[in-house]
Write a protein that holds these residues in place. Sequence first.
Motif, mmCIF file in Angstrom:
data_model
loop_
_atom_site.group_PDB
_atom_site.id
_atom_site.type_symbol
_atom_site.label_atom_id
_atom_site.label_comp_id
_atom_site.label_asym_id
_atom_site.label_seq_id
_atom_site.Cartn_x
_atom_site.Cartn_y
_atom_site.Cartn_z
ATOM 1 N N VAL A 120 0.838 -1.205 0.000
ATOM 2 C CA VAL A 120 0.000 0.000 0.000
ATOM 3 C C VAL A 120 0.871 1.252 0.000
ATOM 4 O O VAL A 120 0.587 2.221 -0.695
ATOM 5 C CB VAL A 120 -0.972 0.006 1.207
ATOM 6 C CG1 VAL A 120 -1.770 1.296 1.257
ATOM 7 C CG2 VAL A 120 -1.906 -1.189 1.153
ATOM 8 N N ARG A 121 1.964 1.204 0.760
ATOM 9 C CA ARG A 121 2.818 2.388 0.860
ATOM 10 C C ARG A 121 3.500 2.694 -0.468
ATOM 11 O O ARG A 121 3.780 3.845 -0.781
ATOM 12 C CB ARG A 121 3.864 2.168 1.958
ATOM 13 C CG ARG A 121 4.665 3.408 2.288
ATOM 14 C CD ARG A 121 5.362 3.308 3.614
ATOM 15 N NE ARG A 121 6.336 2.218 3.655
ATOM 16 C CZ ARG A 121 7.051 1.903 4.740
ATOM 17 N NH1 ARG A 121 6.878 2.586 5.857
ATOM 18 N NH2 ARG A 121 7.901 0.919 4.717
ATOM 19 N N SER A 122 3.766 1.642 -1.239
ATOM 20 C CA SER A 122 4.444 1.855 -2.523
ATOM 21 C C SER A 122 3.514 2.326 -3.634
ATOM 22 O O SER A 122 3.983 2.738 -4.685
ATOM 23 C CB SER A 122 5.134 0.565 -2.968
ATOM 24 O OG SER A 122 6.272 0.341 -2.177
ATOM 25 N N SER A 123 2.210 2.258 -3.390
ATOM 26 C CA SER A 123 1.279 2.723 -4.421
ATOM 27 C C SER A 123 1.320 4.256 -4.468
ATOM 28 O O SER A 123 1.699 4.893 -3.501
ATOM 29 C CB SER A 123 -0.129 2.219 -4.129
ATOM 30 O OG SER A 123 -0.577 2.726 -2.885
ATOM 31 N N PRO A 124 0.942 4.839 -5.616
ATOM 32 C CA PRO A 124 1.081 6.297 -5.758
ATOM 33 C C PRO A 124 0.295 7.072 -4.692
ATOM 34 O O PRO A 124 -0.712 6.589 -4.190
ATOM 35 C CB PRO A 124 0.502 6.563 -7.152
ATOM 36 C CG PRO A 124 0.515 5.272 -7.865
ATOM 37 C CD PRO A 124 0.390 4.211 -6.814
ATOM 38 N N ARG A 125 0.787 8.260 -4.383
ATOM 39 C CA ARG A 125 0.109 9.146 -3.443
ATOM 40 C C ARG A 125 -1.311 9.416 -3.918
ATOM 41 O O ARG A 125 -1.547 9.594 -5.100
ATOM 42 C CB ARG A 125 0.810 10.502 -3.389
ATOM 43 C CG ARG A 125 2.127 10.498 -2.690
ATOM 44 C CD ARG A 125 2.660 11.921 -2.642
ATOM 45 N NE ARG A 125 4.063 11.916 -2.241
ATOM 46 C CZ ARG A 125 4.821 13.002 -2.133
ATOM 47 N NH1 ARG A 125 4.293 14.189 -2.401
ATOM 48 N NH2 ARG A 125 6.071 12.935 -1.756
ATOM 49 N N GLY A 132 -0.462 8.360 5.054
ATOM 50 C CA GLY A 132 0.214 7.336 4.285
ATOM 51 C C GLY A 132 -0.754 6.270 3.791
ATOM 52 O O GLY A 132 -0.379 5.375 3.063
ATOM 53 N N THR B 70 2.696 7.343 10.336
ATOM 54 C CA THR B 70 2.599 6.676 9.021
ATOM 55 C C THR B 70 2.661 7.667 7.867
ATOM 56 O O THR B 70 3.131 7.301 6.791
ATOM 57 C CB THR B 70 1.316 5.826 8.888
ATOM 58 O OG1 THR B 70 0.178 6.611 9.199
ATOM 59 C CG2 THR B 70 1.378 4.610 9.795
ATOM 60 N N SER B 71 2.206 8.900 8.082
ATOM 61 C CA SER B 71 2.292 9.818 6.950
ATOM 62 C C SER B 71 3.752 10.209 6.704
ATOM 63 O O SER B 71 4.179 10.345 5.558
ATOM 64 C CB SER B 71 1.343 11.014 7.121
ATOM 65 O OG SER B 71 1.968 12.118 7.659
ATOM 66 N N ARG B 74 5.585 7.328 4.718
ATOM 67 C CA ARG B 74 5.431 7.324 3.268
ATOM 68 C C ARG B 74 6.341 8.368 2.615
ATOM 69 O O ARG B 74 6.918 8.138 1.553
ATOM 70 C CB ARG B 74 3.972 7.601 2.926
ATOM 71 C CG ARG B 74 3.610 7.152 1.558
ATOM 72 C CD ARG B 74 2.206 7.564 1.216
ATOM 73 N NE ARG B 74 1.905 7.126 -0.122
ATOM 74 C CZ ARG B 74 1.165 6.072 -0.403
ATOM 75 N NH1 ARG B 74 0.645 5.359 0.552
ATOM 76 N NH2 ARG B 74 0.934 5.732 -1.645
ATOM 77 N N LEU B 77 9.839 7.116 2.538
ATOM 78 C CA LEU B 77 9.987 6.169 1.432
ATOM 79 C C LEU B 77 10.307 6.911 0.125
ATOM 80 O O LEU B 77 11.174 6.493 -0.633
ATOM 81 C CB LEU B 77 8.707 5.340 1.269
ATOM 82 C CG LEU B 77 8.674 4.386 0.067
ATOM 83 C CD1 LEU B 77 9.686 3.256 0.233
ATOM 84 C CD2 LEU B 77 7.281 3.800 -0.134
ATOM 85 N N LYS B 81 13.555 6.444 -2.209
ATOM 86 C CA LYS B 81 13.437 6.086 -3.632
ATOM 87 C C LYS B 81 14.280 7.018 -4.502
ATOM 88 O O LYS B 81 14.869 6.590 -5.494
ATOM 89 C CB LYS B 81 11.971 6.146 -4.073
ATOM 90 C CG LYS B 81 11.168 4.916 -3.677
ATOM 91 C CD LYS B 81 9.736 5.051 -4.169
ATOM 92 C CE LYS B 81 8.923 3.799 -3.916
ATOM 93 N NZ LYS B 81 7.483 4.046 -4.174
ATOM 94 N N GLU B 117 11.385 -2.544 0.074
ATOM 95 C CA GLU B 117 10.568 -1.749 -0.846
ATOM 96 C C GLU B 117 11.388 -1.012 -1.892
ATOM 97 O O GLU B 117 10.918 -0.794 -3.005
ATOM 98 C CB GLU B 117 9.792 -0.697 -0.044
ATOM 99 C CG GLU B 117 8.420 -1.142 0.374
ATOM 100 C CD GLU B 117 7.806 -0.135 1.323
ATOM 101 O OE1 GLU B 117 8.242 -0.076 2.487
ATOM 102 O OE2 GLU B 117 6.896 0.602 0.908
#
Lengths: 182, 132
Positions: A120-125, A132, B70-71, B74, B77, B81, B117
Motif C-alpha cells: 500500500v505504501r508503494s502505491s502512488p500518493r 500514508g 505513518t504519513s 510514506r 519512502l 526512492k 521496498e
Amino acid sequence: MEGHKVFLYYKGPFDEIILNKIGTYLRYKFPASPRACGKLFSIFIELAQNISYYSAETEIYDDSEKRHGIGTIAILDAGEKFKLISGNLVENDIVDDIVSKIEKINQLDHEGLRQLKKEVRSSPRKEGHKGGNIGLIQIAIKSENPLEVETKPYDAQHSFITLTTYINKDIEETSETTSSHA
Amino acid sequence: MEDLKITGQHGSFFTPNVHFSASTGICEISGESYLEESFEFYDRLIRWVEEYFQQNDRIIVNFKLTYFNTSSSRAILDLLKVLKKYKDEGKDVTVNWYYPDPDDDEMLMEAEDYIDETGLDINLISYTIEKK
C-alpha cells in the motif's frame, strides 16, 4: 466493561494540540511498561489522525479555519492489556470499504501485515490524502491483536464507526519465570 | 549551495532535526517525525538532494529517527526512492540507519521494510539509549 478502568476519555475535535497533549501523556504514563507506552502513543496518534482527517463530523476550531474531525477515544486498563476504542461518524458509502479493509487485516499474521503495508505504501500518493493510507495496517502491526469494528446507522447519510484494539502490557523483564497468562 | 538545516521541534507536531551539508555530503535526519504536512516537509529534503547531485557525486545519509507516524513513513519512502534512483545512475550513495537499543518503536523493522521496498542497501547500525 466490568473490571475495566477508563484512564482516558476524550470527545471533541482532534486538533494538533489535543493529539500532542494526550499523546505525550500516554507515552510516559506507565514507566514500567515502556514498550506498551510506545505502542499506546503511536496507536493513539494513528487513531486520532484518522478522526482528524476522515471523520464526517467536523468543526472549524481555530482562526486558521482548518477543519478538524470530531470523534471519541477511550483508553482502558483491561488487566493484562490496554484497550483502545475510537469512534466517529463516517459517510455511509465508505463503511463497507473500511470494514472489508479491517477484515483483510485481521486475516494476516505479522509478516503478512508488513507485506500489505509495503504494497500500500508503494502505491502512488492519493490526491488530497495527507496520510500514508497505512494507518490501520500500522495499528494492527503495533497492537499485535485483532482489530474489532462495529458500525451503527446514524442518519440517512452517516454511520457511527467504532474501532477497538488492544495492546499487551510489558511482561516483567526482570522475571525469569514465564508469565502464566490464562 | 547552502546547507539545509532544520532544528527539530516538539511543539504541536514533532519535527526531526535535519542537517544536510553541501560541503561534506553528510546528511543527517534525527529525532522524531510526526507531522501533518509530511510530504511538504520531505519534499523539501528531496529537492535539496536533487540540487546537490547536480554538482556532486557522493552522499552519505544518516537516519537516526526514534519515531515517525505513518504519513511521515510514506514521505521517507519517497526520499529513499530518490536516493536509490541516484545510486542506480552511478552516484556514490551510502545510507546508514541507526536504530536504538532497546528498540521499543521497532525502527529496525521499519528499515528492513524500506530495504525491501526500495532495493536500496541500507546499513543497519544499533546504538544504546539510556532507559527513561
